[in-house]
Scaffold this motif. Sequence first.
Motif, PDB file in Angstrom:
ATOM      1  N   SER A 177       4.313 -11.698  -5.603  1.00 56.67           N
ATOM      2  CA  SER A 177       4.547 -12.955  -4.883  1.00 56.67           C
ATOM      3  C   SER A 177       5.865 -13.602  -5.287  1.00 56.67           C
ATOM      4  CB  SER A 177       3.390 -13.936  -5.145  1.00 56.67           C
ATOM      5  OG  SER A 177       3.380 -14.346  -6.496  1.00 56.67           O
ATOM      6  N   GLU A 229       9.795 -13.083  -5.517  1.00 58.70           N
ATOM      7  CA  GLU A 229      10.857 -12.243  -4.955  1.00 58.70           C
ATOM      8  C   GLU A 229      11.719 -11.603  -6.040  1.00 58.70           C
ATOM      9  OE1 GLU A 229      14.277 -13.688  -2.235  1.00 58.70           O
ATOM     10  OE2 GLU A 229      12.454 -13.576  -0.990  1.00 58.70           O
ATOM     11  N   ARG A 271       1.350  -0.533  -2.313  1.00 56.01           N
ATOM     12  CA  ARG A 271       0.843  -0.467  -0.934  1.00 56.01           C
ATOM     13  C   ARG A 271      -0.111  -1.622  -0.644  1.00 56.01           C
ATOM     14  NH1 ARG A 271      -3.692   3.594  -0.337  1.00 56.01           N
ATOM     15  NH2 ARG A 271      -4.652   1.773  -1.294  1.00 56.01           N
ATOM     16  N   PHE A 273       1.701  -4.799  -0.236  1.00 57.55           N
ATOM     17  CA  PHE A 273       2.378  -4.882   1.062  1.00 57.55           C
ATOM     18  C   PHE A 273       1.395  -5.203   2.186  1.00 57.55           C
ATOM     19  CE2 PHE A 273       3.744  -2.786   5.016  1.00 57.55           C
ATOM     20  CZ  PHE A 273       4.946  -3.438   5.226  1.00 57.55           C
ATOM     21  N   LEU A 314       3.760 -13.077   0.269  1.00 54.98           N
ATOM     22  CA  LEU A 314       5.000 -12.311   0.160  1.00 54.98           C
ATOM     23  C   LEU A 314       6.075 -12.920   1.054  1.00 54.98           C
ATOM     24  CD1 LEU A 314       3.982  -8.528   0.324  1.00 54.98           C
ATOM     25  CD2 LEU A 314       4.770  -9.799  -1.665  1.00 54.98           C
ATOM     26  N   SER A 315       7.296 -13.015   0.527  1.00 53.90           N
ATOM     27  CA  SER A 315       8.404 -13.429   1.374  1.00 53.90           C
ATOM     28  C   SER A 315       8.793 -12.264   2.283  1.00 53.90           C
ATOM     29  CB  SER A 315       9.607 -13.838   0.518  1.00 53.90           C
ATOM     30  OG  SER A 315      10.155 -12.699  -0.118  1.00 53.90           O
ATOM     31  N   SER A 316       9.563 -12.546   3.302  1.00 51.62           N
ATOM     32  CA  SER A 316      10.007 -11.487   4.214  1.00 51.62           C
ATOM     33  C   SER A 316      10.849 -10.455   3.476  1.00 51.62           C
ATOM     34  CB  SER A 316      10.821 -12.090   5.372  1.00 51.62           C
ATOM     35  OG  SER A 316      10.023 -12.959   6.139  1.00 51.62           O
ATOM     36  N   ARG A 372       8.601  -8.243   1.251  1.00 47.58           N
ATOM     37  CA  ARG A 372       7.865  -7.278   2.066  1.00 47.58           C
ATOM     38  C   ARG A 372       8.787  -6.129   2.509  1.00 47.58           C
ATOM     39  NH1 ARG A 372       2.911  -7.952   4.003  1.00 47.58           N
ATOM     40  NH2 ARG A 372       2.961 -10.169   3.533  1.00 47.58           N
ATOM     41  N   LEU A 392       9.424  -3.795  -0.493  1.00 46.06           N
ATOM     42  CA  LEU A 392       8.266  -2.949  -0.793  1.00 46.06           C
ATOM     43  C   LEU A 392       8.143  -1.809   0.212  1.00 46.06           C
ATOM     44  CD1 LEU A 392       5.527  -5.547  -1.809  1.00 46.06           C
ATOM     45  CD2 LEU A 392       6.937  -4.111  -3.300  1.00 46.06           C
ATOM     46  N   LEU A 393       8.349  -2.112   1.486  1.00 45.32           N
ATOM     47  CA  LEU A 393       8.276  -1.062   2.503  1.00 45.32           C
ATOM     48  C   LEU A 393       9.361  -0.019   2.267  1.00 45.32           C
ATOM     49  CD1 LEU A 393       7.043   0.078   5.077  1.00 45.32           C
ATOM     50  CD2 LEU A 393       8.574  -1.418   6.398  1.00 45.32           C
TER      51      LEU A 393
END
Length: 203
Positions: free
Chosen positions: A124, A126, A159, A162, A168-170, A173, A176-177
């Motif tokens: 959570s 960044e 995972r 995500f 989660l901030s944009s 996210r 992580l992806l």
Amino acid sequence: MGEASRDEYKIQSFDAETQQLLKTALKDPGAVDLERVANVIVDHSLQDCVFSKEAGRMCYAIIQAETKQAGQSVFRRGLLNRLQKEYDSREQLRACSLQGWVCYVTFICNIFDYLRLAQPESLSREEEVDCLVLQLHRVGEQLEKMNGQRMDELFILIRDGFLLPIALSSLARLLLLEIIEFRAAGWKTTPAAHKYYYSELSD
């Protein structure tokens, strides 16, 4: 053997002055130079593979004590910065001492385990996501070769972080992806993925 006894036993492998430094860092971290403490622990870990397997727990205890005392992360930043410097000079380290390199990788594995950078609370934030992804880009492939099962466990947490509805901030996210796809591609970035992610990150 209890936790306190185990910590005391590990500290006994240092000289008297360093023992006192580490004891103080564990009990009253604000009273010592925490960057020096981080360097002492890393230096000893590179020389002693037995210690390198245990040092993550000591680092975690110091981080917890500092957070409780002052809500800061001076030790954590110093530790990660030092590990990054060691990675930047990894070829020299491997050439000089294969054992030192193995100790370094072992220590990194334990740091990932104890610092738990992939737990929901950390994801959570960044700054911590950026740190996790950066380190995985640098040493993820080596860590997976050393312990594939632990890497699988780490990526399950990533995972879940995500996919699950945590705060989660944009950017977090997206990072992580990107690291999930980076690992899936054999720890390589395809031209298309590079164009997509790094154009998004620059926006």
